[in-house]
Design a protein around this motif. Structure first.
Motif, PDB file in Angstrom:
ATOM      1  N   THR A  62       4.321  76.213  26.703  1.00 38.65           N
ATOM      2  CA  THR A  62       3.688  75.253  27.405  1.00 38.65           C
ATOM      3  C   THR A  62       4.489  75.790  29.251  1.00 38.65           C
ATOM      4  OG1 THR A  62       4.945  73.606  26.760  1.00 38.65           O
ATOM      5  CG2 THR A  62       2.565  73.292  26.171  1.00 38.65           C
ATOM      6  N   GLY A  63       5.144  76.766  29.039  1.00 40.74           N
ATOM      7  CA  GLY A  63       6.215  77.517  30.151  1.00 40.74           C
ATOM      8  C   GLY A  63       7.449  77.083  29.974  1.00 40.74           C
ATOM      9  N   ARG A  64       7.604  77.187  28.313  1.00 38.32           N
ATOM     10  CA  ARG A  64       8.650  76.557  28.309  1.00 38.32           C
ATOM     11  C   ARG A  64       9.532  77.729  27.054  1.00 38.32           C
ATOM     12  NH1 ARG A  64      10.391  73.941  31.883  1.00 38.32           N
ATOM     13  NH2 ARG A  64       9.811  71.765  32.237  1.00 38.32           N
ATOM     14  N   ALA A  65      10.265  78.404  27.193  1.00 39.20           N
ATOM     15  CA  ALA A  65      10.725  79.587  27.131  1.00 39.20           C
ATOM     16  C   ALA A  65      12.911  78.979  26.485  1.00 39.20           C
ATOM     17  CB  ALA A  65      10.967  81.280  27.057  1.00 39.20           C
ATOM     18  N   PHE A  66      13.033  79.014  25.080  1.00 37.04           N
ATOM     19  CA  PHE A  66      14.223  78.569  24.998  1.00 37.04           C
ATOM     20  C   PHE A  66      15.534  79.267  25.029  1.00 37.04           C
ATOM     21  CE2 PHE A  66      11.017  74.440  22.702  1.00 37.04           C
ATOM     22  CZ  PHE A  66      11.524  73.982  23.884  1.00 37.04           C
ATOM     23  N   ASP A  67      14.935  80.676  25.690  1.00 38.17           N
ATOM     24  CA  ASP A  67      16.124  81.605  25.274  1.00 38.17           C
ATOM     25  C   ASP A  67      16.833  81.846  26.699  1.00 38.17           C
ATOM     26  OD1 ASP A  67      13.693  82.658  26.363  1.00 38.17           O
ATOM     27  OD2 ASP A  67      15.042  84.659  26.409  1.00 38.17           O
ATOM     28  N   LYS A  68      15.828  80.812  27.580  1.00 38.79           N
ATOM     29  CA  LYS A  68      16.472  80.648  29.357  1.00 38.79           C
ATOM     30  C   LYS A  68      17.298  79.435  28.998  1.00 38.79           C
ATOM     31  CE  LYS A  68      12.500  82.917  31.274  1.00 38.79           C
ATOM     32  NZ  LYS A  68      12.034  82.709  32.298  1.00 38.79           N
ATOM     33  N   ALA A  69      18.409  79.024  29.593  1.00 35.61           N
ATOM     34  CA  ALA A  69      18.976  77.618  29.850  1.00 35.61           C
ATOM     35  C   ALA A  69      18.550  76.808  30.217  1.00 35.61           C
ATOM     36  CB  ALA A  69      20.674  77.908  30.249  1.00 35.61           C
ATOM     37  N   SER A  70      18.307  76.930  31.472  1.00 32.41           N
ATOM     38  CA  SER A  70      17.218  75.676  32.242  1.00 32.41           C
ATOM     39  C   SER A  70      16.138  75.550  31.274  1.00 32.41           C
ATOM     40  CB  SER A  70      16.594  77.186  33.107  1.00 32.41           C
ATOM     41  OG  SER A  70      16.149  77.739  33.228  1.00 32.41           O
ATOM     42  N   HIS A  71      15.141  76.329  30.625  1.00 31.15           N
ATOM     43  CA  HIS A  71      14.231  75.796  29.872  1.00 31.15           C
ATOM     44  C   HIS A  71      14.593  74.668  28.507  1.00 31.15           C
ATOM     45  CE1 HIS A  71      11.179  78.812  31.603  1.00 31.15           C
ATOM     46  NE2 HIS A  71      11.438  78.137  32.408  1.00 31.15           N
ATOM     47  N   ARG A  72      15.760  74.739  27.951  1.00 30.64           N
ATOM     48  CA  ARG A  72      16.638  73.955  27.346  1.00 30.64           C
ATOM     49  C   ARG A  72      17.641  72.802  27.596  1.00 30.64           C
ATOM     50  NH1 ARG A  72      18.921  79.533  25.854  1.00 30.64           N
ATOM     51  NH2 ARG A  72      21.098  78.668  26.155  1.00 30.64           N
ATOM     52  N   ASN A  73      17.809  72.989  29.330  1.00 32.77           N
ATOM     53  CA  ASN A  73      18.472  71.137  29.796  1.00 32.77           C
ATOM     54  C   ASN A  73      16.846  71.318  29.644  1.00 32.77           C
ATOM     55  OD1 ASN A  73      20.540  72.207  29.518  1.00 32.77           O
ATOM     56  ND2 ASN A  73      20.617  73.883  31.604  1.00 32.77           N
ATOM     57  N   ALA A  98      13.860  71.002  28.609  1.00 32.84           N
ATOM     58  CA  ALA A  98      13.413  69.960  27.600  1.00 32.84           C
ATOM     59  C   ALA A  98      14.329  68.814  26.579  1.00 32.84           C
ATOM     60  CB  ALA A  98      13.163  71.261  26.117  1.00 32.84           C
ATOM     61  N   THR A  99      15.662  69.406  26.746  1.00 29.22           N
ATOM     62  CA  THR A  99      16.299  67.735  26.691  1.00 29.22           C
ATOM     63  C   THR A  99      16.271  66.790  27.490  1.00 29.22           C
ATOM     64  OG1 THR A  99      18.266  69.646  25.802  1.00 29.22           O
ATOM     65  CG2 THR A  99      18.763  67.192  25.820  1.00 29.22           C
ATOM     66  N   ARG A 100      16.343  67.096  28.688  1.00 31.33           N
ATOM     67  CA  ARG A 100      15.690  65.791  29.489  1.00 31.33           C
ATOM     68  C   ARG A 100      14.871  64.787  29.120  1.00 31.33           C
ATOM     69  NH1 ARG A 100      17.890  69.236  33.244  1.00 31.33           N
ATOM     70  NH2 ARG A 100      16.033  70.444  34.353  1.00 31.33           N
ATOM     71  N   ARG A 101      13.428  65.685  28.830  1.00 34.06           N
ATOM     72  CA  ARG A 101      11.896  65.370  28.589  1.00 34.06           C
ATOM     73  C   ARG A 101      12.100  64.250  27.828  1.00 34.06           C
ATOM     74  NH1 ARG A 101       7.712  63.384  30.631  1.00 34.06           N
ATOM     75  NH2 ARG A 101       5.733  63.792  29.739  1.00 34.06           N
ATOM     76  N   ILE A 102      12.971  65.170  26.688  1.00 33.28           N
ATOM     77  CA  ILE A 102      13.130  64.382  25.517  1.00 33.28           C
ATOM     78  C   ILE A 102      13.662  62.725  24.980  1.00 33.28           C
ATOM     79  CG2 ILE A 102      14.345  64.261  23.631  1.00 33.28           C
ATOM     80  CD1 ILE A 102      12.951  67.456  22.726  1.00 33.28           C
ATOM     81  N   MET A 103      14.866  63.046  26.522  1.00 34.87           N
ATOM     82  CA  MET A 103      15.276  61.804  26.846  1.00 34.87           C
ATOM     83  C   MET A 103      15.085  60.892  27.408  1.00 34.87           C
ATOM     84  SD  MET A 103      18.158  63.064  25.695  1.00 34.87           S
ATOM     85  CE  MET A 103      19.911  61.542  25.501  1.00 34.87           C
ATOM     86  N   ILE A 104      14.093  61.028  28.209  1.00 31.23           N
ATOM     87  CA  ILE A 104      12.924  60.529  29.161  1.00 31.23           C
ATOM     88  C   ILE A 104      12.322  59.864  28.411  1.00 31.23           C
ATOM     89  CG2 ILE A 104      11.730  60.786  31.350  1.00 31.23           C
ATOM     90  CD1 ILE A 104      13.706  62.112  32.750  1.00 31.23           C
ATOM     91  N   THR A 105      11.184  60.746  27.340  1.00 25.98           N
ATOM     92  CA  THR A 105      10.403  60.498  27.010  1.00 25.98           C
ATOM     93  C   THR A 105      10.843  59.299  25.906  1.00 25.98           C
ATOM     94  OG1 THR A 105       9.682  62.772  25.369  1.00 25.98           O
ATOM     95  CG2 THR A 105       8.511  62.442  27.699  1.00 25.98           C
ATOM     96  N   LYS A 106      11.266  59.993  25.037  1.00 25.79           N
ATOM     97  CA  LYS A 106      11.746  59.117  23.627  1.00 25.79           C
ATOM     98  C   LYS A 106      10.757  59.253  22.646  1.00 25.79           C
ATOM     99  CE  LYS A 106      15.555  55.443  25.914  1.00 25.79           C
ATOM    100  NZ  LYS A 106      16.515  56.879  27.346  1.00 25.79           N
ATOM    101  N   PRO A 107      10.267  59.730  22.238  1.00 27.13           N
ATOM    102  CA  PRO A 107       9.337  60.258  21.298  1.00 27.13           C
ATOM    103  C   PRO A 107      10.011  59.355  19.884  1.00 27.13           C
ATOM    104  CG  PRO A 107      10.608  62.421  21.615  1.00 27.13           C
ATOM    105  CD  PRO A 107      10.981  61.104  22.762  1.00 27.13           C
ATOM    106  N   LYS A 108       8.839  58.735  19.366  1.00 35.14           N
ATOM    107  CA  LYS A 108       9.669  58.124  18.308  1.00 35.14           C
ATOM    108  C   LYS A 108       9.114  59.281  17.112  1.00 35.14           C
ATOM    109  CE  LYS A 108       9.488  54.408  15.436  1.00 35.14           C
ATOM    110  NZ  LYS A 108      10.689  53.295  15.503  1.00 35.14           N
ATOM    111  N   LEU A 109       8.788  60.280  17.362  1.00 37.60           N
ATOM    112  CA  LEU A 109       8.702  61.107  16.157  1.00 37.60           C
ATOM    113  C   LEU A 109       8.733  63.266  16.830  1.00 37.60           C
ATOM    114  CD1 LEU A 109       9.137  62.922  13.455  1.00 37.60           C
ATOM    115  CD2 LEU A 109       6.688  63.011  13.754  1.00 37.60           C
ATOM    116  N   LEU A 110      10.081  63.503  16.595  1.00 32.69           N
ATOM    117  CA  LEU A 110      10.743  64.907  17.259  1.00 32.69           C
ATOM    118  C   LEU A 110      10.424  66.055  16.216  1.00 32.69           C
ATOM    119  CD1 LEU A 110      11.371  66.845  19.416  1.00 32.69           C
ATOM    120  CD2 LEU A 110      14.104  66.680  18.640  1.00 32.69           C
ATOM    121  N   THR A 111       9.500  66.489  16.469  1.00 37.98           N
ATOM    122  CA  THR A 111       9.079  68.178  15.567  1.00 37.98           C
ATOM    123  C   THR A 111       9.144  69.090  15.149  1.00 37.98           C
ATOM    124  OG1 THR A 111       7.175  66.766  15.226  1.00 37.98           O
ATOM    125  CG2 THR A 111       6.684  68.875  13.794  1.00 37.98           C
ATOM    126  N   CYS A 112      10.203  70.104  15.370  1.00 44.11           N
ATOM    127  CA  CYS A 112      10.323  71.114  15.991  1.00 44.11           C
ATOM    128  C   CYS A 112       9.659  72.330  14.582  1.00 44.11           C
ATOM    129  CB  CYS A 112      12.231  71.386  15.812  1.00 44.11           C
ATOM    130  SG  CYS A 112      12.707  70.645  17.426  1.00 44.11           S
TER     131      CYS A 112
END
Length: 168
Positions: free
Chosen positions: A17-28, A30-44
């Protein structure tokens, strides 16, 4: 599948989906997205290849150049594992559920961040074989179940119970 169980499907945040977690901007992001959407379950479920015992055996088979590339890829993969563990900690701290999965024999389980997450008294682990979930492999043209022991870490006793219940 979520809709079959009257659940709301979530987002996938990964390389597809266009996110490469070796890039700090992509990690940031993704973190913002999770903070906003507040998923009931996060699967890694990060890629496990660089943490495979078999992959590490290749170092002695291939030349120095291959080993150098492997080490660089391994460093990126380690950042990915640490990032996933940090996301799981945020998820847990906000009272939501997490699920992290990686092969049982993967060296990733000794990552500092992941090991710290697993030591938390509110996080437990269980092991299940992927064949219980339909994983197959082919040998000599014959398809059959593939065992692949996998460890799961979660703060959901129900989820861990369901995962381990499928395997004898």
């Amino acid at each position: 599948v979520c809709r079959e169980f009257n659940l709301s499907p979530g987002d996938a945040i990964d390389i597809l989906t266009g996110r490469a977690f070796d890039k700090a901007s992509h990690r940031n992001a993704a973190t913002r997205r999770i903070m906003i959407t507040k998923p009931k379950l996060l699967t890694c479920s990060p890629p496990c290849t660089k943490f495979s015992i078999l992959q590490n055996l290749n170092i002695s088979v291939h030349g120095r150049e291959w080993e150098q590339q492997f080490k660089m890829d391994e460093e990126k993969a380690a950042r990915h594992i640490s990032f996933c563990a940090k996301l799981c900690k945020v998820q847990k701290a906000q009272g939501r559920y997490l699920l992290f999965e990686h092969p049982l024999s993967a060296t990733s389980w000794s990552d500092t961040q992941l090991a710290e997450l697993c030591r938390n008294p509110r996080v437990a682990t269980t092991t299940a074989d992927q064949c219980a979930y339909g994983l197959t492999s082919s040998k000599d043209g014959i398809e059959g179940p593939a065992k692949k022991p996998t460890r799961f870490a979660s703060n959901s006793e129900i989820l861990l119970g369901e995962l381990s219940a499928r395997c004898p």
